[in-house]
Design a protein around this motif. Structure first.
Motif, PDB file in Angstrom:
ATOM      1  N   ALA A  80      45.001  47.408  53.207  1.00 51.38           N
ATOM      2  CA  ALA A  80      44.797  47.216  51.773  1.00 51.38           C
ATOM      3  C   ALA A  80      45.278  48.483  51.052  1.00 51.38           C
ATOM      4  O   ALA A  80      44.791  49.578  51.321  1.00 51.38           O
ATOM      5  N   ILE A  81      46.228  48.315  50.141  1.00 46.13           N
ATOM      6  CA  ILE A  81      46.823  49.436  49.410  1.00 46.13           C
ATOM      7  C   ILE A  81      46.388  49.339  47.953  1.00 46.13           C
ATOM      8  O   ILE A  81      46.562  48.293  47.312  1.00 46.13           O
ATOM      9  N   THR A  82      45.856  50.426  47.423  1.00 47.92           N
ATOM     10  CA  THR A  82      45.529  50.497  46.003  1.00 47.92           C
ATOM     11  C   THR A  82      46.381  51.582  45.367  1.00 47.92           C
ATOM     12  O   THR A  82      46.363  52.739  45.816  1.00 47.92           O
ATOM     13  N   LEU A  83      47.147  51.206  44.345  1.00 50.61           N
ATOM     14  CA  LEU A  83      48.092  52.132  43.719  1.00 50.61           C
ATOM     15  C   LEU A  83      47.644  52.499  42.309  1.00 50.61           C
ATOM     16  O   LEU A  83      47.053  51.684  41.587  1.00 50.61           O
ATOM     17  N   GLU A  84      47.951  53.727  41.936  1.00 50.46           N
ATOM     18  CA  GLU A  84      47.740  54.201  40.567  1.00 50.46           C
ATOM     19  C   GLU A  84      49.072  54.701  40.033  1.00 50.46           C
ATOM     20  O   GLU A  84      49.708  55.556  40.640  1.00 50.46           O
ATOM     21  N   GLU A  85      49.516  54.162  38.916  1.00 48.92           N
ATOM     22  CA  GLU A  85      50.801  54.551  38.335  1.00 48.92           C
ATOM     23  C   GLU A  85      50.653  55.760  37.411  1.00 48.92           C
ATOM     24  O   GLU A  85      49.573  56.032  36.879  1.00 48.92           O
TER      25      GLU A  85
END
Length: 250
Positions: free
Chosen positions: A100-105
């Protein structure tokens, strides 16, 4: 030793324990290599306004090594954080074969120089500017000054609001002199920041006189030089007006 039953029993027990550990390790290794634990699902969520999920999977997932048990989560995180627009990534395992990947831009505030963007936090990053949905203000300055320029942009926006325009460009020169270009086309030379109140005082001087200036010379003010000790100079429609004339302080 061979005549000592107690020592023989201890040695036998130690060998049995060692054998059990070897068998357990071998079984564990065999289990972790089963196809059931190969990474089959990569879920991506979080802040992904400018991130194309299929591109992420094609560009990053193929470089991940290992399975559910052996994949290096820190290396995976670094892979995702090297992608354009990604400010921070977190990676966790999901039983039995998923990540599970959680990204913040980055949140873009403006452009920086000729080929970078600067975020609302004053962080520089590189991304395709063609993906921007609107034209952003342009910033520039010496190395290491991005946070300072962003902070001053916020100040200029507040100080110059009475003019009915916003900063389109904010530049800090190599000599640390400030220049602001407004959305109405006016370029303002602030000069160097002599003390913590220099820029605010010069802004106030201009905004206080703005109604009188535009009433006399029109709203097409091309240039304002605020570097004078007690006034400012303007250029409008080919004419030049000096308020409280004095020698300009660079």
């Amino acid at each position: 030793m061979w005549n000592n039953v107690r020592q023989l029993n201890l040695a036998a027990n130690a060998l049995y324990a060692l054998l059990a550990l070897v068998l357990l390790a071998a079984s564990g290794y065999w289990l972790t290599q089963r196809p059931a634990f190969a990474l089959r699902v990569i879920s991506i969520d979080g802040d992904t306004e400018h991130i194309n999920t299929p591109t992420v999977r094609a560009g990053v997932v193929g470089r991940l090594k290992g399975n559910f048990f052996t994949v290096d989560l820190d290396a995976a995180r670094q892979q995702f954080e090297q992608m354009p627009w990604v400010r921070r990534a977190s990676v966790r395992r999901v039983w039995p074969n998923a990540l599970a990947i959680t990204l913040e831009e980055y949140k873009p505030l403006g452009t920086w120089g000729s080929d970078q963007l600067v975020s609302v936090d004053g962080e520089l990053f590189t991304a395709n500017q063609g993906e921007l949905e609107q034209t952003l203000p342009a910033f520039d300055g010496p190395n290491g000054t991005a946070k300072e320029v962003v902070a001053r942009y916020v100040d200029f926006k507040k100080w110059l609001a009475p003019l009915g325009a916003e900063p389109d460009e904010v530049t800090l020169s190599p000599r640390y002199a400030w220049t602001v270009k407004l959305s109405n086309g006016t370029q303002i030379e602030y000069g160097r920041e002599r003390n913590p109140t220099t820029l605010a005082e010069r802004s106030k001087r201009l905004t206080a006189a703005w109604t009188a200036v535009t009433g006399r010379w029109g709203k097409d003010i091309e240039y304002a030089d605020l570097r004078y000790p007690n006034g400012f100079a303007i250029r409008a429609a080919g004419m030049r007006f000096i308020g409280d004339a004095g020698k300009a302080a660079k």
